[in-house]
Design an enzyme around this catalytic site. Structure first.
Site, PDB file in Angstrom:
ATOM      1  N   HIS A 177      -3.119  -9.193   4.384  1.00 51.88           N
ATOM      2  CA  HIS A 177      -2.544  -8.123   3.567  1.00 51.88           C
ATOM      3  C   HIS A 177      -3.387  -6.848   3.582  1.00 51.88           C
ATOM      4  O   HIS A 177      -2.850  -5.755   3.381  1.00 51.88           O
ATOM      5  CB  HIS A 177      -2.359  -8.610   2.127  1.00 51.88           C
ATOM      6  CG  HIS A 177      -1.241  -9.599   1.987  1.00 51.88           C
ATOM      7  ND1 HIS A 177       0.075  -9.216   1.892  1.00 51.88           N
ATOM      8  CD2 HIS A 177      -1.241 -10.954   1.946  1.00 51.88           C
ATOM      9  CE1 HIS A 177       0.842 -10.285   1.789  1.00 51.88           C
ATOM     10  NE2 HIS A 177       0.069 -11.359   1.817  1.00 51.88           N
ATOM     11  N   GLU A 184       7.529  -1.831   2.610  1.00 54.69           N
ATOM     12  CA  GLU A 184       7.338  -1.096   3.865  1.00 54.69           C
ATOM     13  C   GLU A 184       8.417  -0.045   4.082  1.00 54.69           C
ATOM     14  O   GLU A 184       8.624   0.419   5.201  1.00 54.69           O
ATOM     15  CB  GLU A 184       7.322  -2.081   5.039  1.00 54.69           C
ATOM     16  CG  GLU A 184       8.636  -2.781   5.311  1.00 54.69           C
ATOM     17  CD  GLU A 184       8.848  -4.054   4.506  1.00 54.69           C
ATOM     18  OE1 GLU A 184       9.626  -4.902   4.961  1.00 54.69           O
ATOM     19  OE2 GLU A 184       8.227  -4.212   3.431  1.00 54.69           O
TER      20      GLU A 184
END
Length: 287
Positions: A144, A174
């Site tokens: 991450h 995203e």
């Protein structure tokens, strides 16, 4: 008086120190005027009844001096304290407002601020929804921290690619949104395509890894009188189509279902998922 002071507080920009001093000076001047008015109403009657320790002229002179020295000074000090308190509140409020409208990771506007900007748009513009392709795979493979670095890098590219007439935001995860204004449609589309090509052109260095990324984009037109929610839905649908056509591409709303079928039958690299992709695109277009 209360209304006058409220006006000073409302119109004074306490973000700047100079305005705090101006506010204090105004309050001091008002205090002196009020003190003078009170003395003008009280000293003559006291003189008439012989209650003054000095003659009337001396009493008026002393009153005027003390109104400036005592009333003006005390009022000025209190107004300065109030003004600087207001300044701190103004700065804190501005910072809180900024934080409430900013995505902490990317530094871009968040979805709330982007929606407000979209509602204010008037005239011709383009709404773009970008999405980083296969972002979950990046998180799963590199972690991450690398995913966050990718988000930051994409944010920097978007910020540098669009000028002050545009609005750039991270909508969540995203996904990014951009309102491109100030150019003819074809020029806007060229700029949007250039961003896609730029991100696909080289890897992003993150946590010691060179990570190749691509993005897909959906574009819809913002024109006067067009429903903003409908435009957002069309851009989202165009993004869905870009994903179904194989990702790493920008699709404009006008390309339509014919382009979707043509791309899925001839250009999609995911041959095994082509049938499912066709079904997804048909579903997206309400068929």
């Amino acid at each position: 008086m209360r209304n006058w002071m409220s006006l000073q507080a409302d119109f004074g920009n306490f973000q700047y120190r100079r305005n705090v001093y101006v506010f204090a000076l105004k309050m001091s001047f008002l205090a002196v005027i009020l003190s003078g008015a009170i003395m003008a109403l009280t000293i003559p009657p006291l003189g008439f009844f012989g209650l003054l320790p000095v003659n009337l002229l001396h009493a008026i002179g002393f009153g005027a001096v003390f109104s400036w020295l005592v009333g003006g000074t005390v009022s000025g000090v209190l107004s300065l304290a109030t003004g600087f308190t207001m300044r701190e509140l103004t700065l804190s409020r501005a910072e809180f407002e900024k934080l409430s409208r900013t995505d902490t990771l990317s530094g871009l506007l968040n979805r709330r601020a982007f929606t407000e900007a979209l509602d204010r748009i008037e005239g011709d513009a383009s709404l773009v929804i970008f999405d980083v392709d296969r972002f979950k795979a990046i998180n799963d493979r590199f972690g991450h921290a690398c995913g966050d670095a990718v988000i930051t890098a994409v944010s920097a590219v978007l910020t540098s690619a669009f000028d002050e007439f545009s609005v750039v935001a991270r909508l969540g995860g995203e996904e990014f949104g951009v309102i491109v204004s100030g150019e003819p449609l074809e020029a806007r589309l060229e700029r949007i395509e250039a961003v896609r090509a730029r991100l696909a052109g080289g890897p992003i260095l993150a946590e010691g890894h060179n990570i190749a990324i691509t993005i897909s984009g959906g574009v819809a037109d913002l024109v006067a009188g067009r429903n903003k929610q409908q435009v957002y839905a069309l851009a989202d649908r165009a993004l869905y189509l870009a994903k179904a056509l194989g990702r790493n591409r920008v699709v404009h709303e006008r390309e339509g279902l014919h382009h979707a079928w043509h791309g899925l039958s001839e250009n999609s690299p995911d041959a095994e998922s082509r049938g499912q992709g066709s079904d997804n695109v048909m579903q997206a277009y309400g068929i």
